[in-house]
Design an enzyme around this catalytic site. Structure first.
Site, PDB file in Angstrom:
ATOM      1  N   HIS A 269       0.799  -1.229   0.000  1.00 46.41           N
ATOM      2  CA  HIS A 269       0.000   0.000   0.000  1.00 46.41           C
ATOM      3  C   HIS A 269       0.827   1.272   0.000  1.00 46.41           C
ATOM      4  CE1 HIS A 269      -3.170  -2.902   0.603  1.00 46.41           C
ATOM      5  NE2 HIS A 269      -3.813  -2.050  -0.173  1.00 46.41           N
TER       6      HIS A 269
ATOM      7  N   GLU B 244     -11.122 -11.405  -4.864  1.00 47.51           N
ATOM      8  CA  GLU B 244      -9.692 -11.297  -4.544  1.00 47.51           C
ATOM      9  C   GLU B 244      -9.235 -12.424  -3.635  1.00 47.51           C
ATOM     10  OE1 GLU B 244      -8.944  -7.420  -2.869  1.00 47.51           O
ATOM     11  OE2 GLU B 244     -10.732  -7.485  -1.641  1.00 47.51           O
TER      12      GLU B 244
ATOM     13  N   ASN C  83      -4.268  -7.904  -6.874  1.00 45.98           N
ATOM     14  CA  ASN C  83      -3.188  -7.801  -5.875  1.00 45.98           C
ATOM     15  C   ASN C  83      -3.363  -8.862  -4.797  1.00 45.98           C
ATOM     16  OD1 ASN C  83      -2.671  -5.525  -7.349  1.00 45.98           O
ATOM     17  ND2 ASN C  83      -3.593  -4.128  -5.868  1.00 45.98           N
ATOM     18  N   ASP C  84      -4.569  -8.931  -4.276  1.00 43.32           N
ATOM     19  CA  ASP C  84      -4.824  -9.941  -3.256  1.00 43.32           C
ATOM     20  C   ASP C  84      -5.025 -11.320  -3.871  1.00 43.32           C
ATOM     21  OD1 ASP C  84      -4.642  -8.795  -0.662  1.00 43.32           O
ATOM     22  OD2 ASP C  84      -6.359  -7.535  -1.176  1.00 43.32           O
TER      23      ASP C  84
ATOM     24  N   ARG D 210       2.104 -10.011  -0.495  1.00 36.55           N
ATOM     25  CA  ARG D 210       2.241  -8.976  -1.533  1.00 36.55           C
ATOM     26  C   ARG D 210       3.217  -7.874  -1.136  1.00 36.55           C
ATOM     27  NH1 ARG D 210      -3.691  -6.151  -1.553  1.00 36.55           N
ATOM     28  NH2 ARG D 210      -2.652  -4.296  -2.345  1.00 36.55           N
TER      29      ARG D 210
ATOM     30  N   CYS E  61      -9.600  -4.596 -11.209  1.00 34.62           N
ATOM     31  CA  CYS E  61      -9.163  -3.325 -10.635  1.00 34.62           C
ATOM     32  C   CYS E  61      -7.827  -3.433  -9.908  1.00 34.62           C
ATOM     33  CB  CYS E  61     -10.233  -2.752  -9.708  1.00 34.62           C
ATOM     34  SG  CYS E  61     -10.557  -3.802  -8.286  1.00 34.62           S
TER      35      CYS E  61
HETATM   36  C1  PEP Z   1      -6.564  -5.822  -4.982  1.00 31.49           C
HETATM   37  O1  PEP Z   1      -6.416  -6.570  -4.010  1.00 31.49           O
HETATM   38  O2  PEP Z   1      -6.222  -6.132  -6.144  1.00 31.49           O
HETATM   39  C2  PEP Z   1      -7.166  -4.495  -4.818  1.00 31.49           C
HETATM   40  C3  PEP Z   1      -7.489  -3.778  -5.872  1.00 31.49           C
HETATM   41  O3  PEP Z   1      -7.357  -4.040  -3.553  1.00 31.49           O
HETATM   42  P1  PEP Z   1      -6.182  -3.486  -2.607  1.00 31.49           P
HETATM   43  O4  PEP Z   1      -4.956  -3.320  -3.450  1.00 31.49           O
HETATM   44  O5  PEP Z   1      -6.684  -2.212  -2.035  1.00 31.49           O
HETATM   45  O6  PEP Z   1      -6.058  -4.581  -1.588  1.00 31.49           O
HETATM   46 MG    MG Z   2      -7.381  -6.107  -2.158  1.00 28.37          MG
END
Ligand code: PEP
Ligand code: MG
Length: 582
Positions: free
Chosen positions: A193, A434, A457-458, A468, A505
């Protein structure tokens, strides 16, 4: 130059500045006894340090309030009040009277208090642990006369490249944005993040440097190249000029890409692809709109929580959501409910967990704290009056969570009705895919929700069991792994069967090669970082879906992520040339 440190590119751009080391950790305190006759002087020394820490907190508070607002500044009130706690002060004085040096006395008391709070049955008190930690570091640094590492309070006029082991989102939002021109961390990856937030703040960042915070002394001249992922220490003037030239070239490319903003997002063989923007802070909304986004595919709402002492009230949330919805007049704006936990903790944190990413986060936390969740739902329903707002739930693993959320939406609607305020009851409710559970069982969700959005991402993290944010595992975080590609394909197929919108996303969609793979897997909606949007549009406009499908099929059948990447690179190059891959 002395050295070129290489890490992982996290947020593009070049920054020239001075290394500002941030070591925000509790220092080791030597055990030291004092003679009896020094006790009164030691007590005075302790109180002087407390007074200086309080003065510093008042100063920082005023600074943060001016820059970021009253809510962000409130955590410093909490820390100030800790230093006025008579029990705490009396405990320390008692130890000093027993002839312990002030720093050791304070250290022992703070360790004891932090442990006690961490185990407290009242959640509100557990949340105070990280405030206690901040106070612990502040006062010890003064008593031990350590170099000043205040994260918030950099000298004015300094162009600082912040170098640190890791940055929590809480610390990131408190940073002095005027003084800091770049961020370099030893931990972290492209999808952690701190990287996402750096991109939102448009601050060049390199993560995963591993040893920079310990090998640098601070004060060195440096150039941070967030595009290449490097930190050059003590570069010569000629080398700095080279970096600047690179930055100018990047600006030219960016300006060229900007011209794409008004052009249609359609492939060579005429397939339209909807490109929306990810928005992490409400201030980004206008910029996202200018980049040509057809709405917002993911608005993260954690900015309202991380780095803050209290949860935001309905009114504040309503204003933030409304701002984004209005910036996109009539276009879809998908707002995700709080995804707190994991590495996104509010100040004070939630209880430290052995496995935060498998723990009490996101929808789990919201469902267990219905008052917090209903407040957010009310704010969303009110903001829904001003445009096409859609609600998205993070980290779901079961349809039961969707049903519970709907029940809470109905309760929230009832509360608004009673108050007689304007709101929209029927906002579309979708989920993020996710977790492998949600991907494999996508059909069960497809029957009960309005849309699916794949958070890669998750999804990659949980499918491959690769943290991650762990720099040591960065090369194992491979979104092109066949298991991930097959899960994405499955979700797309399930969505198609149910005639449901499926978008992506996660960061995968923001990277040209991966976006190409996604198009080949059948994805027709993507939500990407505003800055990457033109680049992704260039891919869309430069390829044909037919070719992308052939490439994605080869990738799906590849044995490894590396093989899949090779296939995709070769075929994308054939279509579009080299520039696309940057
Ligand atoms: C993801 O996990 O891909 C996502 C878009 O959410 P975040 O990156 O906020 O966990
Ligand atoms: Mg996520």
């Amino acid at each position: 130059m002395d050295r070129l440190l290489t890490g992982i590119p996290a947020s593009g751009g070049v920054a020239v500045g001075t290394v500002h080391l941030l070591r925000w950790e509790v220092p080791d305190v030597p055990h030291r006894l004092i003679p009896e006759d020094q006790v009164p002087a030691e007590l005075r020394r302790f109180h002087a340090a407390v007074d200086r820490a309080k003065e510093r907190l008042r100063h920082v508070r005023a600074r943060v309030e001016a820059a970021a607002g009253r809510e962000e500044a409130a955590i410093f009130d909490v820390q100030h009040s800790i230093l006025e706690d008579t029990d705490l002060l009396a405990n320390v004085e008692e130890f000093i009277r027993q002839k312990l040096a002030a720093e050791k006395a304070f250290d022992l008391v703070m360790l004891e208090w932090r442990q006690r709070f961490a185990r407290h049955s009242v959640a509100m008190l557990r949340e105070r642990v990280s405030d206690l930690t901040d106070v612990h570091i502040r006062v010890l640094s003064l008593l031990l006369e350590l170099p000043d590492h205040d994260p918030v309070d950099l000298a004015r006029g300094e162009r600082a490249i912040l170098v640190t082991h890791d940055l929590t989102p809480g610390l990131t939002v408190q940073l002095d944005r005027e003084a800091i021109v770049g961020i370099a961390t030893d931990a972290g990856t492209r999808t952690s993040h701190v990287a996402i937030l750096a991109r939102s703040l448009r601050l060049p960042a390199v993560v995963g440097l591993r040893t920079a915070a310990h090998s640098l002394a601070g004060g060195e001249r440096a150039v941070l190249d967030g595009t290449a992922g490097s930190l050059a220490i003590n570069p010569t003037d000629a080398e700095i000029e080279e970096f600047r030239e690179r930055a100018r070239q990047e600006d030219v490319i960016e300006a060229e890409l900007k011209r794409l903003a008004d052009l249609e997002s359609v492939t060579l063989d005429g397939v339209p692809v909807t490109l929306r923007a990810n928005v992490d802070l409400p201030e980004e909304a206008e910029m996202a709109h200018e980049s040509g986004a057809e709405g917002v595919g993911l608005m993260r709402t954690e900015f309202l929580v991380v780095g803050r002492a209290t949860m935001p009230d309905e009114e504040e949330q309503y204003r933030s959501y409304r701002r984004v919805v209005e910036a996109f007049a009539g276009k879809p704006v998908v707002i995700r409910t709080f995804d707190i936990g994991g590495d996104k903790l509010p100040v004070g944190g939630f209880p430290t967990e052995p496995n935060p990413f498998l723990g009490w986060r996101a929808i789990r936390m919201c469902l267990d704290q219905p008052a917090i969740f209903r407040t957010q739902l009310r704010a969303l329903m009110r903001a829904g009056v001003h445009g096409d707002l859609r609600i998205m739930l993070p980290l779901v693993v079961s349809v039961a969570e969707v049903r519970q959320s709907r029940a809470l939406m109905a309760e929230a609607a009832g509360e608004l009705e009673e108050r007689g305020v304007e709101f929209r009851r029927d906002l579309p409710l979708g989920v993020m895919v996710e977790t492998p559970a949600a991907a494999v069982a996508a059909d069960t969700f497809a029957r009960e929700v309005a849309f699916l959005s794949i958070g890669t991402n998750d999804l990659v993290q949980y499918t491959l069991a690769v943290d991650r944010g762990n720099a040591n595992l960065a090369n194992r975080f491979t979104p092109l792994h066949p298991a991930v590609l097959r899960l994405i394909r499955r979700v797309v197929d399930m969505g198609e069967q149910a005639q449901l919108e499926v978008s992506v996303c996660g960061e995968m969609a923001s990277q040209p090669l991966m976006a190409y793979a996604l198009l080949g897997l059948g994805v027709r909606q993507m939500s990407v970082a505003a800055r990457s949007l033109p680049l992704v549009k260039r891919i869309v406009r430069g390829i044909s879906v037919r070719d992308a499908e052939v490439a994605a099929t080869a990738a799906l059948h590849a044995a490894t992520a590396a093989d899949a990447e090779e296939e995709l690179v070769r075929r994308l190059r054939d279509s579009i040339g080299d520039l696309a891959l940057h």
